[in-house]
Motif scaffolding. Structure first.
Motif, PDB file in Angstrom:
ATOM      1  N   PRO A 358      50.643  59.988  26.401  1.00 31.01           N
ATOM      2  CA  PRO A 358      51.006  60.977  25.137  1.00 31.01           C
ATOM      3  C   PRO A 358      49.659  61.105  23.981  1.00 31.01           C
ATOM      4  CG  PRO A 358      52.840  59.569  25.799  1.00 31.01           C
ATOM      5  CD  PRO A 358      51.664  59.027  26.548  1.00 31.01           C
ATOM      6  N   LEU A 359      48.725  60.211  24.264  1.00 32.00           N
ATOM      7  CA  LEU A 359      47.928  60.710  23.276  1.00 32.00           C
ATOM      8  C   LEU A 359      47.306  61.991  23.434  1.00 32.00           C
ATOM      9  CD1 LEU A 359      45.524  57.174  23.703  1.00 32.00           C
ATOM     10  CD2 LEU A 359      46.777  57.956  21.762  1.00 32.00           C
ATOM     11  N   VAL A 360      47.245  62.693  24.467  1.00 35.39           N
ATOM     12  CA  VAL A 360      46.760  63.908  24.454  1.00 35.39           C
ATOM     13  C   VAL A 360      47.560  65.010  23.673  1.00 35.39           C
ATOM     14  CG1 VAL A 360      45.948  63.606  27.099  1.00 35.39           C
ATOM     15  CG2 VAL A 360      48.305  64.592  26.791  1.00 35.39           C
ATOM     16  N   LEU A 361      48.932  64.572  23.263  1.00 43.33           N
ATOM     17  CA  LEU A 361      49.521  65.530  22.555  1.00 43.33           C
ATOM     18  C   LEU A 361      48.746  65.785  21.231  1.00 43.33           C
ATOM     19  CD1 LEU A 361      53.041  63.956  22.507  1.00 43.33           C
ATOM     20  CD2 LEU A 361      52.448  66.352  23.187  1.00 43.33           C
ATOM     21  N   VAL A 362      48.106  64.796  20.798  1.00 40.93           N
ATOM     22  CA  VAL A 362      47.508  65.238  19.361  1.00 40.93           C
ATOM     23  C   VAL A 362      46.077  65.689  19.287  1.00 40.93           C
ATOM     24  CG1 VAL A 362      48.364  62.893  18.426  1.00 40.93           C
ATOM     25  CG2 VAL A 362      45.872  62.913  19.436  1.00 40.93           C
ATOM     26  N   LEU A 363      45.561  66.034  20.562  1.00 40.65           N
ATOM     27  CA  LEU A 363      44.136  66.742  20.806  1.00 40.65           C
ATOM     28  C   LEU A 363      44.194  68.014  20.031  1.00 40.65           C
ATOM     29  CD1 LEU A 363      42.935  65.363  24.026  1.00 40.65           C
ATOM     30  CD2 LEU A 363      42.628  64.586  21.836  1.00 40.65           C
ATOM     31  N   ALA A 433      55.683  67.738  24.228  1.00 40.00           N
ATOM     32  CA  ALA A 433      56.278  66.450  24.245  1.00 40.00           C
ATOM     33  C   ALA A 433      56.944  66.194  25.536  1.00 40.00           C
ATOM     34  CB  ALA A 433      57.123  65.996  23.055  1.00 40.00           C
ATOM     35  N   LEU A 434      57.652  67.129  25.834  1.00 36.15           N
ATOM     36  CA  LEU A 434      58.521  67.026  27.093  1.00 36.15           C
ATOM     37  C   LEU A 434      57.246  67.224  28.438  1.00 36.15           C
ATOM     38  CD1 LEU A 434      61.673  69.223  26.256  1.00 36.15           C
ATOM     39  CD2 LEU A 434      61.467  66.670  26.346  1.00 36.15           C
ATOM     40  N   ALA A 435      56.630  68.131  28.197  1.00 31.47           N
ATOM     41  CA  ALA A 435      55.630  68.276  29.480  1.00 31.47           C
ATOM     42  C   ALA A 435      54.652  66.973  29.759  1.00 31.47           C
ATOM     43  CB  ALA A 435      54.716  69.411  29.148  1.00 31.47           C
ATOM     44  N   ALA A 439      54.562  64.675  32.894  1.00 33.52           N
ATOM     45  CA  ALA A 439      53.265  64.114  33.447  1.00 33.52           C
ATOM     46  C   ALA A 439      52.918  62.803  33.603  1.00 33.52           C
ATOM     47  CB  ALA A 439      52.046  64.850  32.623  1.00 33.52           C
ATOM     48  N   ALA A 440      53.670  62.039  32.909  1.00 36.31           N
ATOM     49  CA  ALA A 440      53.543  60.444  32.826  1.00 36.31           C
ATOM     50  C   ALA A 440      54.232  59.906  33.804  1.00 36.31           C
ATOM     51  CB  ALA A 440      53.678  59.802  31.462  1.00 36.31           C
ATOM     52  N   ALA A 441      55.643  60.559  34.015  1.00 36.69           N
ATOM     53  CA  ALA A 441      56.662  60.107  35.352  1.00 36.69           C
ATOM     54  C   ALA A 441      55.938  59.461  36.485  1.00 36.69           C
ATOM     55  CB  ALA A 441      57.488  61.236  35.412  1.00 36.69           C
ATOM     56  N   PRO A 442      54.981  60.130  37.140  1.00 38.45           N
ATOM     57  CA  PRO A 442      54.536  59.614  38.353  1.00 38.45           C
ATOM     58  C   PRO A 442      53.988  57.952  38.120  1.00 38.45           C
ATOM     59  CG  PRO A 442      53.751  61.690  38.135  1.00 38.45           C
ATOM     60  CD  PRO A 442      54.308  61.582  36.779  1.00 38.45           C
ATOM     61  N   PHE A 443      53.435  57.737  36.937  1.00 39.39           N
ATOM     62  CA  PHE A 443      52.843  56.332  36.425  1.00 39.39           C
ATOM     63  C   PHE A 443      53.666  55.437  35.834  1.00 39.39           C
ATOM     64  CE2 PHE A 443      49.617  59.439  36.225  1.00 39.39           C
ATOM     65  CZ  PHE A 443      48.644  59.087  37.310  1.00 39.39           C
ATOM     66  N   LEU A 444      54.996  55.947  35.151  1.00 39.57           N
ATOM     67  CA  LEU A 444      55.790  55.095  34.369  1.00 39.57           C
ATOM     68  C   LEU A 444      57.256  55.039  35.203  1.00 39.57           C
ATOM     69  CD1 LEU A 444      55.373  56.175  30.780  1.00 39.57           C
ATOM     70  CD2 LEU A 444      54.238  54.199  32.078  1.00 39.57           C
ATOM     71  N   TRP A 445      57.292  55.651  36.528  1.00 34.47           N
ATOM     72  CA  TRP A 445      58.689  55.730  37.189  1.00 34.47           C
ATOM     73  C   TRP A 445      59.124  54.137  37.424  1.00 34.47           C
ATOM     74  CZ3 TRP A 445      62.225  59.145  37.148  1.00 34.47           C
ATOM     75  CH2 TRP A 445      63.454  58.942  37.994  1.00 34.47           C
ATOM     76  N   PRO A 446      58.436  53.234  38.008  1.00 33.82           N
ATOM     77  CA  PRO A 446      58.789  51.886  37.924  1.00 33.82           C
ATOM     78  C   PRO A 446      59.283  51.195  36.683  1.00 33.82           C
ATOM     79  CG  PRO A 446      56.895  52.125  39.234  1.00 33.82           C
ATOM     80  CD  PRO A 446      57.112  53.508  38.275  1.00 33.82           C
ATOM     81  N   LEU A 447      58.637  51.532  35.659  1.00 35.42           N
ATOM     82  CA  LEU A 447      58.992  50.957  34.530  1.00 35.42           C
ATOM     83  C   LEU A 447      60.290  51.571  33.933  1.00 35.42           C
ATOM     84  CD1 LEU A 447      57.619  48.535  32.873  1.00 35.42           C
ATOM     85  CD2 LEU A 447      56.590  50.360  31.412  1.00 35.42           C
ATOM     86  N   TRP A 448      60.451  52.827  33.922  1.00 37.04           N
ATOM     87  CA  TRP A 448      61.850  53.626  33.614  1.00 37.04           C
ATOM     88  C   TRP A 448      63.041  53.167  34.229  1.00 37.04           C
ATOM     89  CZ3 TRP A 448      59.465  59.191  33.246  1.00 37.04           C
ATOM     90  CH2 TRP A 448      58.773  59.456  32.039  1.00 37.04           C
ATOM     91  N   THR A 449      62.562  53.083  35.487  1.00 35.08           N
ATOM     92  CA  THR A 449      63.944  52.428  36.149  1.00 35.08           C
ATOM     93  C   THR A 449      64.174  51.227  36.371  1.00 35.08           C
ATOM     94  OG1 THR A 449      62.498  52.276  38.128  1.00 35.08           O
ATOM     95  CG2 THR A 449      63.533  54.434  37.967  1.00 35.08           C
ATOM     96  N   ALA A 450      63.350  50.131  35.927  1.00 33.45           N
ATOM     97  CA  ALA A 450      63.533  48.897  35.877  1.00 33.45           C
ATOM     98  C   ALA A 450      62.712  48.187  34.642  1.00 33.45           C
ATOM     99  CB  ALA A 450      63.144  48.112  37.128  1.00 33.45           C
TER     100      ALA A 450
END
Length: 615
Positions: A358-363, A433-435, A439-450
């Protein structure tokens, strides 16, 4: 604010509240009865309990017994400090987090700190969103939700650890620092309610301003009291104070003085207590040791008076002991720093971009006004300090979720957003923000689910690292504390197993449906390596990072493959030497229909037929 803008804001606040409500319930009901402790949890938990029940920071046998009774296990990873040859032991951590969590520990020794984590983060999130509204507009709460929940940040709530507290202090400090700036005009027009410059000093409001800047100093000094490198965060606050005085037509000196006074007061308090207790101004200095099951525990497995002999046997873990800094000068190696920079940004396990995306949001809204130009500089200075002092563990080691040393620096970059928004509705920024979350989902999916899972999975590797990250992001060859795999020395080579490769005796076995990965390091360039498979092994092999030079049949009917490397994957010093080592990565898989059998690896150089040795 327009009607669409109000809708976006309401939706954002509701979403943020729901996320924190879910996080609070998850923290309050987390099952800590199984699984080992994470990182320095034992030290923080025992320190907080000592304050809660004994009113001191001293480690004694009673503290150990109480911890075992409360947690149901020994305190693996206990970090202690002493100024009196072990006759008085104190906890080698800054006491602020323990002080904040002590009342909750009194009520709920295991879950109390987790609830405090969530409440502290929620308060900081509210302050950050209220301040960012001035620049981001109605989408500010959605942005803060993305900052925290589309990164690994939220999962630190399940640690009895100071890292989330430090993030919250940093976020709250910068929220207060930029709280005094006026709302920008939109599209060249005046704000919704035009406010002329206020004469704070003449109207009697000056003391409120001074107290706010003193609070900024206290909050931003808290991470620095814990790890001195974070003191760089005070730099952008200094310039923000001066810029605010320009808007208010005076008072720069008083604002800066309040900022400095707050920081100095906090640092003096923490350093004074630490010096009196442990004999050094920092919890990371003096004589400092870590105790584990293999070392035994003071007053349990050996008398505390044997502290000095324990230091001689296991070493002083101080960051600032004699030679700790000067020894790093030998590691001012361009290749090491270059690879650390790559891994810091996009490393498979610790990269900032995949795990703090989400750091890319501020650019698009980034600007340099009001000291914002110093925000990335402050982050860079701290990162460089970690690269220098901890080149082989710049991310926090052990059970860290991505880069935990980056956590207190993360909120500083949120406030780069300083440009006036192009419109009032905030719809585009809400979609952004939703986009980013998607985009982060492929990297955070294991953390989101557990999110409450132990950081290290059943395979011995980080639970938060997804299959996408393993496939596309580079493994951090410079970092010594990454879990998983198994290290061994073979014929002068250093070998580390990675995905889908098990160690059985002296042999390796390919497992699973993905290619096995083997990291090879050598003190000089290597051209070939020889793999000897047991009888019945594959006659064809798919290889990445090298190509099959020749296939041979061994005397025991095993098969051998001479592989020629495509070239070194990286060249840099390793944690055991300042000399450059050459690193190669093999990705191995039997061809379709070929069996996966044990194999051994041998240093190449000739085409002689070797026995497989992999039975």
């Amino acid at each position: 604010m327009s009607a669409p803008g109000r809708t976006v804001a309401v939706v954002g606040w509701i979403l943020l509240a729901l996320l924190f409500a879910a996080l609070l319930v998850a923290a309050a009901t987390a099952d800590r009865s199984s699984g080992p402790l994470i990182g320095d949890e034992a030290t923080y938990a025992m320190q907080a309990a000592s304050l809660a029940f004994d009113g001191d920071l001293v480690y004694e046998r009673g503290d150990y017994d109480r911890f075992v009774a409360q947690w149901g296990r020994p305190p693996e990873g206990l970090i202690l400090q002493s100024r009196s040859a072990g006759y008085r032991l104190v906890y080698s951590k800054d006491f602020l987090y323990a002080l904040l969590t002590a009342p909750a520990v009194r009520l709920a020794p295991v879950h109390g700190p987790l609830v405090v984590n969530v409440l502290l983060l929620a308060l900081a999130a509210w302050l950050a969103a209220r301040t960012l509204e001035r620049r981001v507009g109605a989408a500010a709460p959605l942005w803060v939700a993305a900052f925290l929940f589309a990164s690994v940040s939220f999962a630190y709530a399940f640690w009895v650890h100071a890292d989330l507290f430090l993030l919250a202090a940093s976020a709250a400090g910068f929220a207060l620092a930029y709280r005094g700036e006026p709302r920008p005009a939109v599209g060249g027009a005046l704000p919704d309610v035009y406010e002329p410059p206020r004469g704070h000093w003449e109207s009697g409001a000056g003391w409120r301003v001074l107290l706010r800047w003193a609070a900024v100093g206290v909050l931003l000094a808290m991470p620095g009291a814990h790890r001195p490198f974070y003191l760089s965060l005070l730099l952008p606050a200094f310039f923000a104070a001066r810029a605010e005085a320009v808007d208010e037509r005076g008072g720069a000196g008083r604002r800066v003085a309040a900022l400095v006074a707050g920081a100095v007061l906090l640092l003096a308090l923490v350093s004074g207590v630490q010096w009196a207790a442990g004999g050094h101004w920092s919890a990371y200095g003096g004589e400092r040791q870590g105790f584990y099951e293999r070392t035994g525990f003071p007053e349990v497995d050996f008398p505390a008076g044997e502290w000095e002999s324990s230091v001689r046997r296991w070493g002083n873990t101080s960051w600032f002991h004699e030679g700790a800094v000067t020894s790093k000068l030998d590691l001012l190696d361009a290749s090491l720093w270059g690879w650390n920079a790559v891994y810091f940004l996009v490393g498979r396990d610790v990269g900032v971009l995949p795990y703090f995306l989400p750091l890319v949001l501020v650019l698009p809204l980034a600007t340099t006004d009001r000291g914002r130009w110093a925000l990335p500089l402050a982050v860079l200075l701290a990162v460089v300090a970690f690269f220098f002092m901890r080149p082989f563990n710049f991310y926090g080691g052990g059970g860290a979720l991505a880069n935990r040393y980056f956590l207190p620096l993360y909120p500083a970059l949120w406030f780069l957003a300083g440009r006036a928004p192009a419109g009032r509705g905030g719809g585009r920024r809400a979609v952004a923000a939703l986009a980013v979350a998607a985009a982060a989902a492929p990297f955070l999916w294991p953390l989101w689910t557990a999110p409450r899972a132990f950081p290290i999975g059943d395979d011995g590797r980080y639970h938060h690292v997804s299959a996408v990250a393993r496939r596309f992001l580079p493994f951090e060859t410079t970092q010594s504390h990454l879990p998983g795999g198994r290290d061994r020395q073979v014929e002068g080579l250093w070998l580390r197993t990675e995905a889908a490769l098990d160690v059985v005796g002296d042999a390796y076995v390919l497992t699973g449906g993905e290619p096995g990965q083997l990291l090879i390091a050598a003190p000089e360039p290597q051209e070939v390596v020889y793999l000897a498979f047991a009888p019945g092994g594959p006659t064809q092999l798919e290889v990445g990072g090298a190509h099959v030079e020749r296939t041979v049949l061994a005397t025991d009917r095993g098969t051998g493959f001479l592989l020629r490397f495509d070239g070194p994957r990286a060249v840099h010093p390793m944690w055991w030497t300042a000399d450059d080592w050459y690193l190669y990565e093999l990705r191995l898989a039997p061809a379709a229909g070929q069996p996966a059998t044990p194999f051994t690896l041998h240093r190449g150089g000739t085409l002689e037929v070797r026995p497989s040795g992999g039975g």
